[in-house]
Design a protein around this motif. Structure first.
Motif, mmCIF file in Angstrom:
data_model
loop_
_atom_site.group_PDB
_atom_site.id
_atom_site.type_symbol
_atom_site.label_atom_id
_atom_site.label_comp_id
_atom_site.label_asym_id
_atom_site.label_seq_id
_atom_site.Cartn_x
_atom_site.Cartn_y
_atom_site.Cartn_z
ATOM 1 N N ARG A 255 52.460 -30.035 2.390
ATOM 2 C CA ARG A 255 52.777 -31.277 1.683
ATOM 3 C C ARG A 255 52.651 -32.459 2.640
ATOM 4 N NH1 ARG A 255 55.972 -31.519 -2.885
ATOM 5 N NH2 ARG A 255 57.156 -33.180 -1.876
ATOM 6 N N LEU A 256 52.736 -33.647 2.104
ATOM 7 C CA LEU A 256 52.621 -34.866 2.906
ATOM 8 C C LEU A 256 53.943 -35.273 3.549
ATOM 9 C CD1 LEU A 256 50.324 -37.001 0.586
ATOM 10 C CD2 LEU A 256 49.700 -35.904 2.734
ATOM 11 N N ASP A 257 54.994 -34.508 3.324
ATOM 12 C CA ASP A 257 56.296 -34.837 3.901
ATOM 13 C C ASP A 257 56.242 -34.810 5.421
ATOM 14 O OD1 ASP A 257 57.049 -34.754 1.260
ATOM 15 O OD2 ASP A 257 58.133 -32.864 1.418
ATOM 16 N N LEU A 258 57.051 -35.663 6.029
ATOM 17 C CA LEU A 258 57.202 -35.639 7.485
ATOM 18 C C LEU A 258 58.568 -35.043 7.800
ATOM 19 C CD1 LEU A 258 55.765 -39.135 8.488
ATOM 20 C CD2 LEU A 258 54.580 -36.958 8.249
ATOM 21 N N PHE A 259 58.612 -34.279 8.888
ATOM 22 C CA PHE A 259 59.838 -33.578 9.237
ATOM 23 C C PHE A 259 60.432 -34.127 10.524
ATOM 24 C CE2 PHE A 259 57.418 -30.767 6.558
ATOM 25 C CZ PHE A 259 58.385 -30.291 5.678
ATOM 26 N N GLU A 260 61.684 -33.802 10.735
ATOM 27 C CA GLU A 260 62.391 -34.188 11.943
ATOM 28 C C GLU A 260 61.554 -33.806 13.170
ATOM 29 O OE1 GLU A 260 66.126 -32.021 13.090
ATOM 30 O OE2 GLU A 260 66.958 -33.757 12.032
#
Length: 196
Positions: A106-111
């Motif tokens: 997905r296009l989400d960014l993570f910590e």
């Protein structure tokens, strides 16, 4: 090289990308979100969806050959296509492994996500997408598949362009001027063809 060997080699080349994605998902594990994106589901799940033309055509070529006549390309063109498919798969995998724990479908960014500008990302901003498009083109030549060439032009390329636009928006939101500076010096998809 006979057709069976070429078909197997193309499939193994694709697995360089598939296995890299699976391994990085395991390595990344569960992490807190830095930024959740609201892009359409088909943009979010680009990585598995973009392979549908290849899987469809590969099944036709590998198991249903003879139903759709294939052009008779010179062996050198087939081998060049296989070389392009393998090189593209390795380039995409290099991009994935450069991202490391930041890789995601997905296009989400993570910590802990950082803006990558080294490795494959020093050549193009989207090495995985360049690798995927290059793989499809190479596979079309190696498999002598006009349907895969058409599906690449009508589905894979426009789908990739849409995903790049969505991803650029997310990265610009997350990294601001650092991303703008990066886009001014590194091209999106084609090395040597200018930035932006």
């Amino acid at each position: 090289m006979d057709d069976r060997t070429i078909r197997i080699s193309v499939l193994l080349s694709a697995h360089v990308i598939f296995l890299s994605a699976a391994a990085l998902r395991i390595v990344r594990g569960e992490r807190a979100h830095l930024l959740r994106t609201e892009a359409a589901w088909w943009i979010q799940y680009y990585p598995p969806l973009v392979w549908l033309p290849f899987v469809f055509v590969y099944a036709q070529v590998a198991w249903l050959s003879g139903l759709v006549p294939a052009p008779d390309l010179a062996a050198s063109v087939q081998l060049a296509g296989l070389g392009l498919a393998l090189a593209s798969a390795l380039f995409a995998a290099w991009g994935m492994w450069t991202l490391g724990r930041s890789y995601g479908i997905r296009l989400d960014l993570f910590e802990g996500h950082t803006l990558k500008t080294d490795g494959a990302f020093a050549l193009v901003r989207h090495p995985m997408y360049l690798g995927i498009v290059g793989f499809h083109l190479g596979a079309a030549l190696a498999l002598e598949s006009v349907p895969l060439l058409i599906l690449t032009a009508l589905f894979v390329v426009p789908f990739t362009v849409a995903r790049i636009a969505a991803e650029e928006s997310v990265l610009r939101e997350a990294f601001g001027t650092r991303h703008v500076e990066y886009t001014s010096r590194v091209p999106a998809l084609m090395p040597g063809f200018g930035a932006r």
